[in-house]
Design a protein around this motif. Structure first.
Motif, mmCIF file in Angstrom:
data_model
loop_
_atom_site.group_PDB
_atom_site.id
_atom_site.type_symbol
_atom_site.label_atom_id
_atom_site.label_comp_id
_atom_site.label_asym_id
_atom_site.label_seq_id
_atom_site.Cartn_x
_atom_site.Cartn_y
_atom_site.Cartn_z
ATOM 1 N N LEU A 167 45.889 24.610 27.139
ATOM 2 C CA LEU A 167 44.652 23.841 26.986
ATOM 3 C C LEU A 167 44.870 22.356 27.313
ATOM 4 C CD1 LEU A 167 43.172 25.399 23.715
ATOM 5 C CD2 LEU A 167 42.274 25.644 26.039
ATOM 6 N N GLU A 168 46.038 21.830 26.950
ATOM 7 C CA GLU A 168 46.343 20.425 27.239
ATOM 8 C C GLU A 168 46.373 20.162 28.743
ATOM 9 O OE1 GLU A 168 46.558 17.787 25.459
ATOM 10 O OE2 GLU A 168 46.632 18.587 23.405
ATOM 11 N N VAL A 169 46.990 21.057 29.507
ATOM 12 C CA VAL A 169 47.077 20.826 30.953
ATOM 13 C C VAL A 169 45.719 21.044 31.617
ATOM 14 C CG1 VAL A 169 47.808 23.190 31.587
ATOM 15 C CG2 VAL A 169 48.450 21.255 33.026
ATOM 16 N N LEU A 170 44.912 21.976 31.102
ATOM 17 C CA LEU A 170 43.563 22.161 31.648
ATOM 18 C C LEU A 170 42.719 20.906 31.426
ATOM 19 C CD1 LEU A 170 42.678 25.835 30.580
ATOM 20 C CD2 LEU A 170 43.224 25.020 32.884
ATOM 21 N N LYS A 171 42.842 20.324 30.235
ATOM 22 C CA LYS A 171 42.100 19.084 29.938
ATOM 23 C C LYS A 171 42.562 17.951 30.854
ATOM 24 C CE LYS A 171 40.562 16.188 26.099
ATOM 25 N NZ LYS A 171 40.699 14.916 26.835
ATOM 26 N N PHE A 172 43.852 17.865 31.104
ATOM 27 C CA PHE A 172 44.403 16.841 31.986
ATOM 28 C C PHE A 172 43.801 16.959 33.391
ATOM 29 C CE2 PHE A 172 47.610 15.892 35.259
ATOM 30 C CZ PHE A 172 47.804 14.536 35.038
ATOM 31 N N GLU A 214 34.783 24.177 34.380
ATOM 32 C CA GLU A 214 35.351 24.061 33.028
ATOM 33 C C GLU A 214 35.029 25.307 32.210
ATOM 34 O OE1 GLU A 214 35.557 21.193 29.069
ATOM 35 O OE2 GLU A 214 34.150 20.712 30.683
ATOM 36 N N SER A 215 33.773 25.780 32.279
ATOM 37 C CA SER A 215 33.418 26.994 31.534
ATOM 38 C C SER A 215 34.147 28.216 32.093
ATOM 39 C CB SER A 215 31.900 27.217 31.566
ATOM 40 O OG SER A 215 31.428 27.420 32.885
ATOM 41 N N MET A 271 30.033 28.843 27.095
ATOM 42 C CA MET A 271 31.382 28.621 26.578
ATOM 43 C C MET A 271 31.505 27.277 25.861
ATOM 44 S SD MET A 271 33.245 31.260 27.619
ATOM 45 C CE MET A 271 31.843 32.346 27.352
ATOM 46 N N PRO A 272 32.420 27.184 24.903
ATOM 47 C CA PRO A 272 32.732 25.867 24.319
ATOM 48 C C PRO A 272 33.514 25.028 25.335
ATOM 49 C CG PRO A 272 34.225 27.527 23.463
ATOM 50 C CD PRO A 272 33.226 28.267 24.307
ATOM 51 N N THR A 273 33.628 23.743 25.083
ATOM 52 C CA THR A 273 34.423 22.881 25.963
ATOM 53 C C THR A 273 35.911 23.034 25.626
ATOM 54 O OG1 THR A 273 34.296 21.022 24.422
ATOM 55 C CG2 THR A 273 32.555 21.197 26.094
ATOM 56 N N ILE A 274 36.758 22.551 26.519
ATOM 57 C CA ILE A 274 38.201 22.589 26.265
ATOM 58 C C ILE A 274 38.537 21.728 25.055
ATOM 59 C CG2 ILE A 274 40.464 21.983 27.224
ATOM 60 C CD1 ILE A 274 39.280 22.640 30.007
ATOM 61 N N THR A 299 34.840 32.862 23.206
ATOM 62 C CA THR A 299 35.047 32.914 24.664
ATOM 63 C C THR A 299 34.744 34.268 25.301
ATOM 64 O OG1 THR A 299 37.396 33.399 24.253
ATOM 65 C CG2 THR A 299 36.808 31.100 24.678
ATOM 66 N N LEU A 300 34.818 35.370 24.518
ATOM 67 C CA LEU A 300 34.663 36.708 25.101
ATOM 68 C C LEU A 300 33.563 37.547 24.468
ATOM 69 C CD1 LEU A 300 38.405 37.851 25.530
ATOM 70 C CD2 LEU A 300 36.902 36.885 27.264
#
Length: 533
Positions: free
Chosen positions: A228-233, A286-287, A339-342, A329-330
């Motif tokens: 999740l950290e790298v996706l947000k980056f 993002e979603s 979907m929620p945000t990251i 998410t599913l």
């Protein structure tokens, strides 16, 4: 171009495909061969059903439906190219300008993409070190100009992040891209979950795992937080991804590192596209990444992918905090509402208390001009996804309507309605015919009445109705012999008047509607016989 769905397939073609798919280790329901009586009409009908069921099983398996063997079997016109040969040609051209690299062996079918090929490499002056070269051509979502595309591909080796797998070398031309990374003997996160060997073919590794077992809760929490950290980056940098799945996460000790950042630049389709393209609320990259993270978390938790999406109920998990993220998410509600945000996922109890220890500082400088090009490309990718989702939604509505219209229950309803309508129409036609007949008689009667009157001929009746008839004449004086009562003669005296008046239509209608059963029994006393005194 010829429609590929019109291609005739013989049983021998199915048999050949089935033999090729045995590497997956699955028991597929191909009907057995029959040498005698195989031209009987009943047998042919039964065989067609069996082969259709075989295709249904293959195409509903997410991994099998995406493999090259099945694609070529179903659509040989659009999958006729030999991409291994094309990749070798491109790699050979690359080696002419970069002589320090050398191919050790091709890594056949280690990935799921048809148009992406892998080769094990080495550097000539470092023969013990192994690297992996990946080659891929352009996909349907490539919206960058050739210049911007090549600049961004060559920028990837400069991306430094503790949770991104480092690119050693990258280059591109107007039709494809070539990247080199270090080969990892431990393999990917999917290899860890399925206890597979990285060099084995994709079908063999992941279609039918021998042992299904999820990861420990602490591994789920740590790996999930890192991803999740790298996706947000990447999203904060304006760099689209959209290709998260367990095979795109490399394991380096206890650290997850993201792979294949080039896929979005190439415009390649996502591994889970057939899932999220069904849900119109999953319409941003993002979603898409959040939904794909749900698939990945499910695999980490249960050791296998979900049977279907959306998921109605989740099996017992190591923690209810895991189920909470999966539901967001599913679940049916999540897929329907969005979907929620990251950032929201990072705040959930499963990941909020995870402490990450890393000294490596993230670095990824993207020039302003290229950031704008990425923003436009991202919007185009999302626009095409929305259009595809719209077409799928319309097709599903049409299919449901046709299925409902053709159902046995619906056919019975239509038959009943048709009968009722037919009866109602016949009744209306009968009444309309009676009214027309009555009106024609009325007009004929009014035209035949004479304008002259005389004392011997009574006045013609009024057209306003029976109530306008004149009263009967007074009774005659009784003769010597008794006569029938006057009331029985009154209708006889009125009948000449009723012939040419409105009453004729009423009389006709009364005759048509006459029912014998409605008559009441009457007792009569006959006094007409002569009395002898």
């Amino acid at each position: 171009m010829e429609n590929s769905w019109q291609i005739v397939r013989r049983y021998s073609d199915f048999d050949l495909l089935n033999n090729s798919l045995q590497i997956a280790g699955l028991s597929l329901p191909l009907p057995p061969k029959k040498l005698i009586g195989n031209m009987d009409r009943e047998f042919i009908a039964e065989r067609q059903k069996g082969l259709q069921n075989y295709l249904n099983v293959i195409t509903t398996n997410h991994i099998l439906s995406n493999c090259e063997l099945v694609k070529k079997f179903l659509d040989p016109n659009n999958y006729s190219a030999n991409y291994t040969e094309i990749a070798l040609q491109q790699v050979s051209m690359f080696f002419r300008s970069e002589p320090k690299w050398e191919v050790v062996e091709p890594l056949k079918d280690i990935g799921w993409r048809i148009r992406k090929k892998y080769f094990l490499m080495k550097i000539k002056n470092q023969p013990k070190e192994r690297l992996v070269l990946s080659w891929a051509d352009l996909g349907p979502d490539k919206y960058l100009s050739d210049k911007d595309f090549q600049c961004l591909i060559k920028l990837l080796p400069s991306c430094l992040h503790p949770y991104i797998y480092r690119v050693t070398f990258a280059t591109a031309n107007e039709s494809s891209a070539l990247l080199i990374r270090m080969f990892n003997e431990k393999g990917t996160l999917k290899d860890l979950i399925y206890k597979a060997k990285p060099k084995d073919p994709f079908l063999k590794k992941y279609c039918n795992p021998k042992k299904i077992q999820g990861l420990e809760l602490q591994q789920i929490k740590t790996y999930g937080r890192q991803i999740l950290e790298v996706l947000k980056f990447l999203h904060d940098k304006g760099f689209p991804y959209g290709h998260l799945h367990a095979s795109n996460v490399m394991l380096d000790g206890d650290t997850c590192r993201l792979l294949d950042l080039e896929n979005s630049l190439l415009g390649l389709p996502s591994f889970y596209r057939s899932y999220f393209s069904q849900f119109r609320k999953i319409n941003t990259l993002e979603s898409v990444d959040v939904h794909c993270f749900g698939h990945l978390l499910y695999e980490m938790t249960y050791g296998r992918p979900p049977d279907s999406v959306p998921v109605d109920s989740f099996p017992p998990a190591p923690s209810m905090a895991v189920v909470a993220v999966l539901e967001s998410t599913l679940s049916c509600e999540a897929c329907k509402n969005g979907m929620p945000t990251i950032s929201r996922l990072l705040q959930m109890p499963l990941f909020s208390d995870v402490l990450l220890t890393t000294s490596e500082k993230p670095q990824f400088k993207i020039p302003t001009k290229l950031k704008e090009a990425l923003r436009i490309a991202k919007e185009c990718i999302e626009k095409r996804l929305i259009e595809e989702q719209k077409q799928i939604h319309q097709h599903r509505r049409l299919t449901r309507a046709q299925s409902h219209h053709g159902s046995e229950e619906e056919r019975k309803k239509r038959k009943i309605l048709a009968r009722k309508k037919s009866k109602r129409s016949a009744l209306e036609n009968s009444e309309e015919h009676s009214v027309k007949y009555s009106n024609s008689n009325n007009s004929a009667g009014s035209g035949a009445s004479s304008p002259l009157t005389s004392p011997s001929s009574p006045t013609p009746p009024s057209t306003s109705g029976i109530s306008a008839l004149p009263p009967p004449p007074p009774p005659l004086p009784p003769p010597a012999a008794p006569l029938p009562p006057a009331s029985t003669e009154a209708p006889a005296q009125l009948s000449p008047q009723a012939v040419n008046g409105v009453s004729r239509g009423a009389l006709l209608s009364s005759i048509q509607n006459f029912q014998k059963g409605t008559l009441r029994k009457a007792e009569t006393c006959d006094h007409s016989a002569p009395k002898i005194g």
